[in-house]
Design an enzyme around this catalytic site. Structure first.
Site, PDB file in Angstrom:
ATOM      1  N   LYS A 173     -11.508  -4.957  -4.557  1.00 31.46           N
ATOM      2  CA  LYS A 173     -12.536  -3.952  -4.826  1.00 31.46           C
ATOM      3  C   LYS A 173     -11.935  -2.617  -5.230  1.00 31.46           C
ATOM      4  O   LYS A 173     -12.623  -1.758  -5.769  1.00 31.46           O
ATOM      5  CB  LYS A 173     -13.501  -3.799  -3.639  1.00 31.46           C
ATOM      6  CG  LYS A 173     -12.893  -3.559  -2.272  1.00 31.46           C
ATOM      7  CD  LYS A 173     -13.995  -3.614  -1.210  1.00 31.46           C
ATOM      8  CE  LYS A 173     -13.606  -3.581   0.244  1.00 31.46           C
ATOM      9  NZ  LYS A 173     -12.761  -4.537   0.853  1.00 31.46           N
ATOM     10  N   LYS A 208       0.831  -1.212   0.000  1.00 31.04           N
ATOM     11  CA  LYS A 208       0.000   0.000   0.000  1.00 31.04           C
ATOM     12  C   LYS A 208       0.856   1.249   0.000  1.00 31.04           C
ATOM     13  O   LYS A 208       0.467   2.265  -0.566  1.00 31.04           O
ATOM     14  CB  LYS A 208      -0.955  -0.003   1.203  1.00 31.04           C
ATOM     15  CG  LYS A 208      -2.118  -0.941   1.019  1.00 31.04           C
ATOM     16  CD  LYS A 208      -3.332  -0.520   1.830  1.00 31.04           C
ATOM     17  CE  LYS A 208      -4.515  -1.404   1.532  1.00 31.04           C
ATOM     18  NZ  LYS A 208      -5.634  -1.226   2.443  1.00 31.04           N
ATOM     19  N   LYS A 211      -4.706 -10.781  -6.774  1.00 31.94           N
ATOM     20  CA  LYS A 211      -5.964 -11.112  -6.088  1.00 31.94           C
ATOM     21  C   LYS A 211      -7.102 -10.203  -6.570  1.00 31.94           C
ATOM     22  O   LYS A 211      -6.861  -9.077  -7.013  1.00 31.94           O
ATOM     23  CB  LYS A 211      -5.812 -11.025  -4.571  1.00 31.94           C
ATOM     24  CG  LYS A 211      -5.815  -9.644  -4.004  1.00 31.94           C
ATOM     25  CD  LYS A 211      -6.053  -9.716  -2.490  1.00 31.94           C
ATOM     26  CE  LYS A 211      -6.033  -8.300  -1.917  1.00 31.94           C
ATOM     27  NZ  LYS A 211      -6.482  -8.174  -0.563  1.00 31.94           N
TER      28      LYS A 211
HETATM   29  P1  TYM Z   1     -10.660  -6.480   3.510  1.00 29.07           P
HETATM   30  O1  TYM Z   1     -11.687  -5.426   3.757  1.00 29.07           O
HETATM   31  O2  TYM Z   1      -9.627  -6.181   2.499  1.00 29.07           O
HETATM   32  O3  TYM Z   1     -11.340  -7.839   3.127  1.00 29.07           O
HETATM   33  C1  TYM Z   1     -12.344  -8.456   3.935  1.00 29.07           C
HETATM   34  C2  TYM Z   1     -12.165  -9.960   3.913  1.00 29.07           C
HETATM   35  O4  TYM Z   1     -12.217 -10.450   2.567  1.00 29.07           O
HETATM   36  C3  TYM Z   1     -11.082 -11.272   2.304  1.00 29.07           C
HETATM   37  N1  TYM Z   1     -10.696 -11.106   0.894  1.00 29.07           N
HETATM   38  C4  TYM Z   1     -10.527 -12.123   0.033  1.00 29.07           C
HETATM   39  N2  TYM Z   1     -10.646 -13.452   0.180  1.00 29.07           N
HETATM   40  C5  TYM Z   1     -10.423 -14.235  -0.913  1.00 29.07           C
HETATM   41  N3  TYM Z   1     -10.070 -13.734  -2.113  1.00 29.07           N
HETATM   42  C6  TYM Z   1      -9.935 -12.404  -2.310  1.00 29.07           C
HETATM   43  N4  TYM Z   1      -9.614 -11.936  -3.509  1.00 29.07           N
HETATM   44  C7  TYM Z   1     -10.162 -11.527  -1.206  1.00 29.07           C
HETATM   45  N5  TYM Z   1     -10.124 -10.185  -1.048  1.00 29.07           N
HETATM   46  C8  TYM Z   1     -10.437  -9.947   0.255  1.00 29.07           C
HETATM   47  C9  TYM Z   1     -10.002 -10.712   3.235  1.00 29.07           C
HETATM   48  O5  TYM Z   1      -8.977 -11.648   3.471  1.00 29.07           O
HETATM   49  C10 TYM Z   1     -10.797 -10.402   4.464  1.00 29.07           C
HETATM   50  O6  TYM Z   1     -10.956 -11.553   5.260  1.00 29.07           O
HETATM   51  N6  TYM Z   1      -7.593  -5.857   7.376  1.00 29.07           N
HETATM   52  C11 TYM Z   1      -8.838  -6.447   6.972  1.00 29.07           C
HETATM   53  C12 TYM Z   1     -10.031  -5.943   7.738  1.00 29.07           C
HETATM   54  C13 TYM Z   1      -9.901  -6.091   9.221  1.00 29.07           C
HETATM   55  C14 TYM Z   1      -9.961  -7.329   9.931  1.00 29.07           C
HETATM   56  C15 TYM Z   1      -9.850  -6.967  11.312  1.00 29.07           C
HETATM   57  C16 TYM Z   1     -10.113  -8.659   9.539  1.00 29.07           C
HETATM   58  C17 TYM Z   1      -9.770  -5.089  10.112  1.00 29.07           C
HETATM   59  N7  TYM Z   1      -9.721  -5.619  11.376  1.00 29.07           N
HETATM   60  C18 TYM Z   1      -9.887  -7.951  12.315  1.00 29.07           C
HETATM   61  C19 TYM Z   1     -10.142  -9.642  10.550  1.00 29.07           C
HETATM   62  C20 TYM Z   1     -10.023  -9.283  11.903  1.00 29.07           C
HETATM   63  C21 TYM Z   1      -9.061  -6.099   5.504  1.00 29.07           C
HETATM   64  O7  TYM Z   1      -8.535  -5.139   4.967  1.00 29.07           O
HETATM   65  O8  TYM Z   1      -9.974  -6.868   4.888  1.00 29.07           O
END
Ligand code: TYM
Length: 335
Positions: A202, A117, A199
């Protein structure tokens, strides 16, 4: 004597940085729903995390409402699980500050997401972006989560959460539960439809690379039809040599419950055209109920805010208990 075992706890969050994709859904959200009956689950819209990248205030507000409506639309039972917005529970920021002081600069510098990032947003490499995983550790540790359902790319953040928790427990005794990632066997790594080495995300600027959970059926089919495959014309699971086809197979497997062998058999003598059409149709079917429910809920701001308030109250009760324990251990004066 009540000899029932206490239920294990689960926590996970998603950032409100756009409409979630099929990757978010198959990698995380679908599991959130599936496991919520068997665990004490808390799920949050991680809006504090979202501002590590510059956000337009109006858009951010809209996206928080939409993401919250999307979580409700998954059909998770709100009597059993807590669904809340992170910024409504100030204990997340409070614990994050404390944990910052138990986390090393070197550890944070090694985080892949930070490196990624900060190169993408070179004009805004802020301290929040750097300490992002500490806030994530606070999210998880406040709720004493045993399991954290996430996609593969969050694994490193889970490891650092465990390290921070173990370090803190090593100094002060048994304060935090050491969490484990809960990563589905299929769907944990959904790739871009246009570049299957990357990957599905969004925030990708090429809208053909991802399926948004709100895409119309005809858009979903069209995007699937334009997905990058290969020239072999054989539906076979081989991530190394056929990443595009394998990605579509894992999407199809998640939506239909079929194994890779069954899918290979189904398309044995068929071309990629038929295969892509079927994957598209399966995704449309998978998302139908969620989309319908989302479209109903998003019109009712009053109801969404009531649910947010209820979620915030329930989450705060749990979070405050943990925070108080931590503050006492560190040596703060309780009043
Ligand atoms: P975020 O918002 O990017 O994504 C949310 C969840 O979706 C999963 N994910 C995917 N899984 C499979 N294939 C993909 N292409 C894909 N893109 C996203 C992510 O692995 C995630 O599980 N840092 C985290 C948000 C967060 C969080 C937390 C998660 C903040 N605090 C505490 C767990 C526990 C994030 O940016 O997810």
């Amino acid at each position: 004597m009540d000899n029932q075992m206490p239920r294990k706890k689960v926590l996970s969050c998603i950032q409100p940085t756009g409409t979630p994709t099929l990757g978010n859904y198959l990698g995380a959200l679908k599991n959130w729903k599936n496991i919520s009956d068997d665990y004490d689950a808390a799920y949050a819209v991680a809006d504090l995390h979202a501002i590590t990248v510059r956000q337009d205030p109006k858009m951010l507000k809209k996206q928080i409402m939409e993401m919250y409506a999307m979580l409700l639309a998954l059909g998770i039972d709100r009597e059993k699980s807590i669904i809340f917005v992170q910024s409504h529970v100030p204990q997340h920021s409070q614990l994050a500050w404390i944990l910052n002081c138990y986390t090393q600069f070197g550890e944070m510098s090694r985080m892949t997401q930070f490196k990624d990032k900060s190169s993408k947003h070179a004009d805004n490499v802020n301290v929040g972006l750097f300490s992002y995983p500490v806030l994530m550790a606070a999210d998880i540790l406040l709720y004493k989560a045993d399991f954290v359902p996430v996609g593969v790319y969050q694994k490193q953040h889970l490891e650092i959460t465990r390290d921070i928790a173990e370090r803190f427990n090593g100094i002060y005794g048994n304060v935090f539960t050491i969490p484990e990632p809960f990563i589905g066997k299929k769907g944990a790594k959904i790739m871009s439809l246009q570049d299957p080495e990357k990957k599905m995300s969004k925030s990708d600027t090429n809208v053909k690379s991802f399926i948004s959970l709100l895409d119309k059926p005809e858009t979903i089919i069209k995007k699937m039809k334009s997905a990058v495959t290969d020239s072999e014309s054989c539906v076979r699971f081989d991530e190394a040599n056929k990443p595009g086809v394998s990605n579509l197979m894992s999407i199809y497997a998640c939506c239909t419950g079929l194994s890779y062998e069954q899918i290979e058999k189904e398309f044995e003598s068929k071309g990629y055209g038929d295969f892509k059409q079927k994957v598209g149709e399966a995704v449309v079917e998978e998302l139908r109920d969620v989309q319908e429910e989302f479209n109903r809920l998003i019109k009712d701001e009053k109801y969404l805010k009531e649910c947010m308030k209820d979620g915030a109250e329930k989450a705060t009760r749990i979070a405050q208990r943990t925070l108080e324990k931590v503050m006492k251990k560190v040596g703060y004066v309780q009043i």
